[in-house]
Design a protein around this motif. Structure first.
Motif, PDB file in Angstrom:
ATOM      1  N   VAL A   1       7.154  -4.346  12.682  1.00 55.61           N
ATOM      2  CA  VAL A   1       6.011  -5.124  13.167  1.00 55.61           C
ATOM      3  C   VAL A   1       6.436  -6.138  14.227  1.00 55.61           C
ATOM      4  N   THR A   2       5.713  -6.141  15.323  1.00 59.75           N
ATOM      5  CA  THR A   2       5.995  -7.080  16.409  1.00 59.75           C
ATOM      6  C   THR A   2       5.265  -8.395  16.175  1.00 59.75           C
TER       7      THR A   2
ATOM      8  N   ALA B   1       1.446  -8.903  14.650  1.00 57.13           N
ATOM      9  CA  ALA B   1       1.296  -9.690  13.423  1.00 57.13           C
ATOM     10  C   ALA B   1       0.286 -10.808  13.631  1.00 57.13           C
ATOM     11  N   SER B   2       0.372 -11.461  14.788  1.00 62.10           N
ATOM     12  CA  SER B   2      -0.560 -12.548  15.087  1.00 62.10           C
ATOM     13  C   SER B   2      -1.988 -12.021  15.247  1.00 62.10           C
ATOM     14  N   SER B   3      -2.143 -10.923  15.980  1.00 60.53           N
ATOM     15  CA  SER B   3      -3.471 -10.366  16.217  1.00 60.53           C
ATOM     16  C   SER B   3      -4.122  -9.875  14.935  1.00 60.53           C
ATOM     17  N   SER B   4      -3.316  -9.403  13.991  1.00 63.10           N
ATOM     18  CA  SER B   4      -3.870  -8.857  12.752  1.00 63.10           C
ATOM     19  C   SER B   4      -4.582  -9.913  11.922  1.00 63.10           C
TER      20      SER B   4
ATOM     21  N   SER C   1      -8.245  -7.564   3.630  1.00 65.33           N
ATOM     22  CA  SER C   1      -7.278  -8.253   2.783  1.00 65.33           C
ATOM     23  C   SER C   1      -5.975  -8.454   3.545  1.00 65.33           C
ATOM     24  N   LEU C   2      -5.090  -9.242   2.979  1.00 65.69           N
ATOM     25  CA  LEU C   2      -3.792  -9.463   3.615  1.00 65.69           C
ATOM     26  C   LEU C   2      -3.019  -8.158   3.757  1.00 65.69           C
ATOM     27  N   GLN C   3      -3.125  -7.280   2.759  1.00 63.12           N
ATOM     28  CA  GLN C   3      -2.432  -5.998   2.818  1.00 63.12           C
ATOM     29  C   GLN C   3      -3.030  -5.094   3.902  1.00 63.12           C
ATOM     30  N   GLN C   4      -4.347  -5.146   4.033  1.00 61.72           N
ATOM     31  CA  GLN C   4      -4.999  -4.356   5.081  1.00 61.72           C
ATOM     32  C   GLN C   4      -4.659  -4.899   6.465  1.00 61.72           C
TER      33      GLN C   4
ATOM     34  N   ALA D   1      -1.387  -4.281  11.454  1.00 64.00           N
ATOM     35  CA  ALA D   1      -0.263  -4.730  12.287  1.00 64.00           C
ATOM     36  C   ALA D   1       0.791  -3.642  12.422  1.00 64.00           C
ATOM     37  N   VAL D   2       0.989  -2.858  11.372  1.00 63.58           N
ATOM     38  CA  VAL D   2       1.937  -1.742  11.433  1.00 63.58           C
ATOM     39  C   VAL D   2       1.488  -0.747  12.506  1.00 63.58           C
TER      40      VAL D   2
END
Length: 256
Positions: free
Chosen positions: A109-110, A114-117, A123-126, A131-132
């Protein structure tokens, strides 16, 4: 591609990235078909490094070596240059999701994704899965650019069960795919499509109506005569079927 001979539709609310990356929705995609109906092409990647590109109307070149976040196709530049002679060269990327990919490190993950997600609904997992996907696309875009090749005419996502996906929560797979699409949409008008089969797509996503322009069906057939009828099939994402693939010595493709 790895697929050679290689569920009812689920309702899924698309995550919307409202950050600077891109906002994805289900309308407003390319209204044109990139491929002239009745023409033939091919798709090459690392297994075809020693093969001479055939005469064709279009070509599609794989960026990865079969898996996301893996070594890249070491023949990418040469294969892209050869396919570019057709006047219509697209790129495809191998896709997948695994919880171990959700790490902000030098390989997965870049920081930008990560920031855009964080602006993606879910949810946090989603968000992490989104981000992946975003990072898979971001790294592939950067690698393609590093090869000093022309921008691709289209981007295709290779979505197959041979790669890692969540089997316990299909929403994570959908978020990852949506993240890839969102990143590919950024700053380009090139169409984005999915390569898969109905069975694989449904097993991985539960029948996600992905916000893409087109579907490309891996028919598993050996001849054009056998593959052509798939052009009249309903696209597994609900999008139009632009291409069907059949395998005759190498991967050949027919424009519907």
């Amino acid at each position: 591609m790895q697929f050679a001979l290689s569920i009812p539709k689920a309702t899924f609310g698309l995550p919307i990235a409202v950050a600077a990356l891109v906002a994805v929705n289900s309308v407003g995609f390319a209204g044109f078909d990139l491929y002239a109906s009745g023409t033939g092409g091919y798709d090459f990647s690392y297994p075809q490094c020693s093969r001479t590109a055939p005469a064709a109307s279009f070509g599609v070149v794989g960026i990865n070596r079969g898996y996301p976040f893996n070594d890249y196709n070491n023949c990418l530049a040469a294969e892209f240059a050869a396919a570019a002679k057709t006047g219509n060269v697209a790129a495809y990327i191998n896709t997948g999701y695994d919880a171990t990919y959700a790490k902000i490190d030098g390989r997965h993950v870049t920081p930008v994704c990560a920031s855009s997600s964080q602006a993606v609904g879910g949810s946090l997992q989603q968000q992490a899965a989104w981000a992946v996907g975003c990072s898979e696309a971001e790294r592939d875009i950067a690698h393609l650019s590093s090869q000093s090749v022309r921008p691709p005419s289209a981007w295709w996502l290779d979505v197959e069960t041979s790669n890692s996906w969540s089997s316990s929560d299909l929403s994570l797979n959908r978020y990852a795919i949506d993240g890839i699409i969102a990143r590919l949409r950024q700053g380009t008008s090139a169409p984005v499509g999915i390569y898969s089969t109905s069975n694989q797509w449904n097993a991985i996503t539960g029948g996600f109506r992905a916000p893409v322009d087109a579907d490309w069906i891996g028919t598993g057939q050996r001849t054009l005569t056998q593959a052509k009828p798939y052009c009249s099939a309903v696209g597994f994402t609900g999008a139009r079927v632009w291409l069907v693939q059949y395998v005759s010595t190498f991967d050949r493709d027919y424009a519907c």
